[in-house]
Motif scaffolding. Structure first.
Motif, PDB file in Angstrom:
ATOM      1  N   GLU A 109       8.857  -4.762 -10.864  1.00  0.00           N
ATOM      2  CA  GLU A 109       8.101  -3.549 -11.178  1.00  0.00           C
ATOM      3  C   GLU A 109       8.056  -3.328 -12.693  1.00  0.00           C
ATOM      4  O   GLU A 109       7.012  -2.945 -13.245  1.00  0.00           O
ATOM      5  CB  GLU A 109       8.717  -2.347 -10.477  1.00  0.00           C
ATOM      6  CG  GLU A 109       7.889  -1.077 -10.603  1.00  0.00           C
ATOM      7  CD  GLU A 109       8.365   0.007  -9.660  1.00  0.00           C
ATOM      8  OE1 GLU A 109       7.513   0.673  -9.045  1.00  0.00           O
ATOM      9  OE2 GLU A 109       9.596   0.197  -9.550  1.00  0.00           O
ATOM     10  N   GLU A 162      -0.328  -8.248  -6.513  1.00  0.00           N
ATOM     11  CA  GLU A 162      -0.132  -8.209  -5.065  1.00  0.00           C
ATOM     12  C   GLU A 162       0.563  -9.467  -4.558  1.00  0.00           C
ATOM     13  O   GLU A 162       1.420  -9.393  -3.670  1.00  0.00           O
ATOM     14  CB  GLU A 162      -1.483  -7.995  -4.385  1.00  0.00           C
ATOM     15  CG  GLU A 162      -2.027  -6.593  -4.628  1.00  0.00           C
ATOM     16  CD  GLU A 162      -3.486  -6.435  -4.228  1.00  0.00           C
ATOM     17  OE1 GLU A 162      -4.042  -7.393  -3.646  1.00  0.00           O
ATOM     18  OE2 GLU A 162      -4.061  -5.358  -4.508  1.00  0.00           O
ATOM     19  N   LEU A 217       4.246  -8.992  -5.421  1.00  0.00           N
ATOM     20  CA  LEU A 217       4.914  -8.018  -4.553  1.00  0.00           C
ATOM     21  C   LEU A 217       5.128  -8.573  -3.152  1.00  0.00           C
ATOM     22  O   LEU A 217       6.105  -8.229  -2.480  1.00  0.00           O
ATOM     23  CB  LEU A 217       4.091  -6.734  -4.493  1.00  0.00           C
ATOM     24  CG  LEU A 217       4.154  -5.853  -5.755  1.00  0.00           C
ATOM     25  CD1 LEU A 217       3.072  -4.777  -5.722  1.00  0.00           C
ATOM     26  CD2 LEU A 217       5.538  -5.216  -5.901  1.00  0.00           C
ATOM     27  N   TYR A 250      11.477  -8.062   1.741  1.00  0.00           N
ATOM     28  CA  TYR A 250      11.734  -6.671   2.122  1.00  0.00           C
ATOM     29  C   TYR A 250      12.762  -6.538   3.245  1.00  0.00           C
ATOM     30  O   TYR A 250      13.516  -5.549   3.252  1.00  0.00           O
ATOM     31  CB  TYR A 250      10.418  -5.984   2.487  1.00  0.00           C
ATOM     32  CG  TYR A 250       9.479  -5.874   1.301  1.00  0.00           C
ATOM     33  CD1 TYR A 250       9.661  -4.893   0.332  1.00  0.00           C
ATOM     34  CD2 TYR A 250       8.437  -6.782   1.131  1.00  0.00           C
ATOM     35  CE1 TYR A 250       8.817  -4.809  -0.771  1.00  0.00           C
ATOM     36  CE2 TYR A 250       7.591  -6.714   0.039  1.00  0.00           C
ATOM     37  CZ  TYR A 250       7.790  -5.729  -0.907  1.00  0.00           C
ATOM     38  OH  TYR A 250       6.966  -5.654  -2.007  1.00  0.00           O
ATOM     39  N   GLN A 256       9.111   3.447  -1.159  1.00  0.00           N
ATOM     40  CA  GLN A 256       7.790   3.918  -0.757  1.00  0.00           C
ATOM     41  C   GLN A 256       7.479   5.292  -1.342  1.00  0.00           C
ATOM     42  O   GLN A 256       6.322   5.611  -1.625  1.00  0.00           O
ATOM     43  CB  GLN A 256       7.690   3.957   0.764  1.00  0.00           C
ATOM     44  CG  GLN A 256       7.551   2.569   1.387  1.00  0.00           C
ATOM     45  CD  GLN A 256       7.244   2.635   2.867  1.00  0.00           C
ATOM     46  OE1 GLN A 256       8.129   2.901   3.669  1.00  0.00           O
ATOM     47  NE2 GLN A 256       5.997   2.396   3.214  1.00  0.00           N
ATOM     48  N   SER A 277       8.111   4.391  -5.921  1.00  0.00           N
ATOM     49  CA  SER A 277       7.694   3.213  -6.691  1.00  0.00           C
ATOM     50  C   SER A 277       6.250   3.327  -7.153  1.00  0.00           C
ATOM     51  O   SER A 277       5.329   3.493  -6.336  1.00  0.00           O
ATOM     52  CB  SER A 277       7.863   1.940  -5.848  1.00  0.00           C
ATOM     53  OG  SER A 277       7.192   0.853  -6.454  1.00  0.00           O
ATOM     54  N   LEU A 310       4.259   0.288  -5.702  1.00  0.00           N
ATOM     55  CA  LEU A 310       3.828   0.444  -4.316  1.00  0.00           C
ATOM     56  C   LEU A 310       2.749   1.522  -4.186  1.00  0.00           C
ATOM     57  O   LEU A 310       1.901   1.454  -3.287  1.00  0.00           O
ATOM     58  CB  LEU A 310       5.021   0.765  -3.421  1.00  0.00           C
ATOM     59  CG  LEU A 310       6.026  -0.373  -3.197  1.00  0.00           C
ATOM     60  CD1 LEU A 310       7.102   0.045  -2.200  1.00  0.00           C
ATOM     61  CD2 LEU A 310       5.324  -1.644  -2.723  1.00  0.00           C
ATOM     62  N   HIS A 326      -0.286  -0.599  -5.096  1.00  0.00           N
ATOM     63  CA  HIS A 326      -0.582  -1.797  -4.298  1.00  0.00           C
ATOM     64  C   HIS A 326       0.046  -1.749  -2.911  1.00  0.00           C
ATOM     65  O   HIS A 326       0.252  -2.787  -2.282  1.00  0.00           O
ATOM     66  CB  HIS A 326      -0.074  -3.052  -5.032  1.00  0.00           C
ATOM     67  CG  HIS A 326      -0.547  -3.165  -6.449  1.00  0.00           C
ATOM     68  ND1 HIS A 326      -1.846  -3.494  -6.775  1.00  0.00           N
ATOM     69  CD2 HIS A 326       0.105  -2.993  -7.641  1.00  0.00           C
ATOM     70  CE1 HIS A 326      -1.975  -3.522  -8.096  1.00  0.00           C
ATOM     71  NE2 HIS A 326      -0.811  -3.222  -8.636  1.00  0.00           N
ATOM     72  N   GLY A 327       0.364  -0.568  -2.425  1.00  0.00           N
ATOM     73  CA  GLY A 327       1.062  -0.450  -1.150  1.00  0.00           C
ATOM     74  C   GLY A 327       0.334  -1.083   0.018  1.00  0.00           C
ATOM     75  O   GLY A 327       0.960  -1.666   0.917  1.00  0.00           O
ATOM     76  N   VAL A 357       1.123  -4.758   0.847  1.00  0.00           N
ATOM     77  CA  VAL A 357       2.417  -5.149   1.427  1.00  0.00           C
ATOM     78  C   VAL A 357       2.774  -4.287   2.631  1.00  0.00           C
ATOM     79  O   VAL A 357       3.913  -4.329   3.099  1.00  0.00           O
ATOM     80  CB  VAL A 357       3.545  -5.074   0.365  1.00  0.00           C
ATOM     81  CG1 VAL A 357       3.301  -6.071  -0.755  1.00  0.00           C
ATOM     82  CG2 VAL A 357       3.673  -3.659  -0.192  1.00  0.00           C
ATOM     83  N   LEU A 405       6.302  -4.352   4.888  1.00  0.00           N
ATOM     84  CA  LEU A 405       7.208  -3.207   5.044  1.00  0.00           C
ATOM     85  C   LEU A 405       7.411  -2.880   6.520  1.00  0.00           C
ATOM     86  O   LEU A 405       8.536  -2.599   6.958  1.00  0.00           O
ATOM     87  CB  LEU A 405       6.653  -1.999   4.301  1.00  0.00           C
ATOM     88  CG  LEU A 405       6.628  -2.104   2.763  1.00  0.00           C
ATOM     89  CD1 LEU A 405       5.860  -0.949   2.157  1.00  0.00           C
ATOM     90  CD2 LEU A 405       8.052  -2.141   2.209  1.00  0.00           C
TER      91      LEU A 405
END
Length: 431
Positions: free
Chosen positions: A188, A202, A205, A210, A222, A225, A228, A231-232, A235, A239
């Protein structure tokens, strides 16, 4: 005496027949060297061609190369030179440009040796090795970075990591870190500085494992960050996979999902759940033993279950072929093996073989530390096959009797013992 005479010949310029004018690129700075066509041509085909029909040449070199050109020329006369860390790359560049293969090899060996000791700028040397195609140096840099990623991620070098180097590091299972969360925070920080294209961010990450992060820490990531938050979606599936993994027993999870992926394999974590440090003072003196506990597996289902490990270190273990034999069949006395014929041995065994470890085998790794500039860095790593109890090549070339051995820090052997659980594939039988 010959080397001394050659050095004087260069310094005084006696009987010189060529003049090299070395200009630092982009400046008016020129250094003049009175040299000898024969000696330069013996080492370098390029010098032989340049000086075949002229006695004075102008060589325009990058500033860092021009600054060490005197050392380069001295090597051509004397076959030796002293090198500082910052001079390694410019000297290697000069050796490559002028085709001086022995200097190329020597500087590359110097760089690899100083990487092992933790003194070299591994990130900068990696990028240089890639640009020159030096595969051996590139691999040495990668290995050092993998074994010492915690130290590098906390240094100024981390900001110089290229996307290509990051892509080489993130998939590796031999990364040495406190835990997977430390790798996420380091990534990060890199993303915040480098600001790569979304596709690069991405991909990086998605290389985080995880399932190795406890659910409580995943919730915090979550919620907090920045990476995240941006770009959550890239991923989200990973998760969900991690939460599912932690919610069920590994055997139950394996009935529906594959546990063979790298996401379920721990890296070399230094956290207490996965191993323990062991400092052995005066390691050449006698046998030592210790014990420690590790978590049965990374799943939340196994977070409260522990495996106890017993460890035996012997500084002078003798293989059967070298054990003392005092007489042959005819009764003739044979000399006993000497203690120095033995080699160090490390054995790691579980304290009990109960059913708690069903569906899991264990891979052991032993890290050997060395102190450099006040930091304890990983110098060597030995991995055991899952079914074995000791590393066959453990410290095979170490001289623990020598107080200044590269394996010792203040006459102590600094080890870190790591046990990584490896889940078995569930074999389904047809009904």
């Amino acid at each position: 005496m010959l080397l001394q005479r050659l050095q004087e010949l260069l310094r005084q310029g006696n009987a010189s027949d060529v003049v090299l004018r070395v200009q630092a690129a982009g400046t008016d700075e020129v250094r003049v060297f009175h040299a000898h066509r024969l000696l330069l041509g013996l080492h370098s085909e390029l010098f032989r061609e340049l000086l075949s029909n002229q006695s004075e040449v102008v060589l325009v070199e990058p500033r860092d190369c021009a600054a060490v050109f005197d050392k380069f020329i001295r090597y051509l006369y004397c076959g030796e030179l002293t090198v500082l860390l910052a001079q390694a790359i410019p000297l290697h560049r000069l050796a490559t440009k002028y085709g001086v293969a022995s200097l190329q090899r020597g500087v590359a060996d110097y760089m690899r040796a100083h990487l092992a000791g933790g003194a070299g700028p591994a990130v900068g040397w990696y990028h240089y090795a890639v640009s020159t195609g030096d595969e051996a140096l590139r691999e040495s840099c990668l290995q050092f970075l993998a074994w010492n990623l915690s130290a590098v991620a906390g240094s100024a070098e981390w900001g110089a990591v290229s996307p290509e180097l990051l892509a080489q590091l993130l998939p590796r299972s031999d990364l040495v870190l406190q835990d997977e969360l430390e790798l996420f925070h380091a990534l990060e920080a890199w993303l915040g500085r480098a600001r790569p294209p979304p596709a690069v961010a991405e991909r990086a990450l998605r290389a985080i494992r995880y399932p190795m992060i406890p659910p409580a820490q995943l919730f915090q990531l979550q919620a907090r960050s920045a990476a995240l938050a941006r770009h959550g979606d890239a991923v989200a599936d990973l998760l969900l996979q991690a939460y599912q993994f932690h919610a069920a027993s590994p055997l139950h999870y394996a009935k529906f999902f594959d546990l063979n992926g790298s996401a379920f394999l721990p890296r070399n974590y230094l956290a207490p759940a996965w191993g323990a440090p062991w400092v052995i003072n005066n390691p050449a003196r006698d046998d030592r033993s210790t014990s420690f506990q590790t978590q049965l597996g990374p799943s939340g289902h196994d977070s409260g279950r522990r495996v106890t490990w017993n460890v035996l270190f012997s500084p002078r273990w003798l293989p059967v072929s070298l054990r003392p034999v005092y007489a042959d069949a005819a009764g003739t006395a044979l000399p006993a093996a000497r203690p120095e014929d033995g080699r160090p041995r490390l054995v790691v065994t579980p304290a009990s073989s109960g059913g708690d470890a069903a569906g899991v085998s264990f891979q052991k790794t032993v890290l050997v530390g060395a102190r450099q500039h006040g930091r304890l860095l990983v110098r060597h790593a030995y991995s055991f096959h899952q079914s074995s109890e000791e590393a066959g090549d453990f410290l095979a070339h170490a001289d623990l009797q020598r107080r200044n051995s590269e394996y010792l820090v203040e006459n102590a052997l600094h080890l870190h013992l790591i046990v990584k659980p490896v889940y078995h594939t569930l074999i389904r039988t047809p009904k």
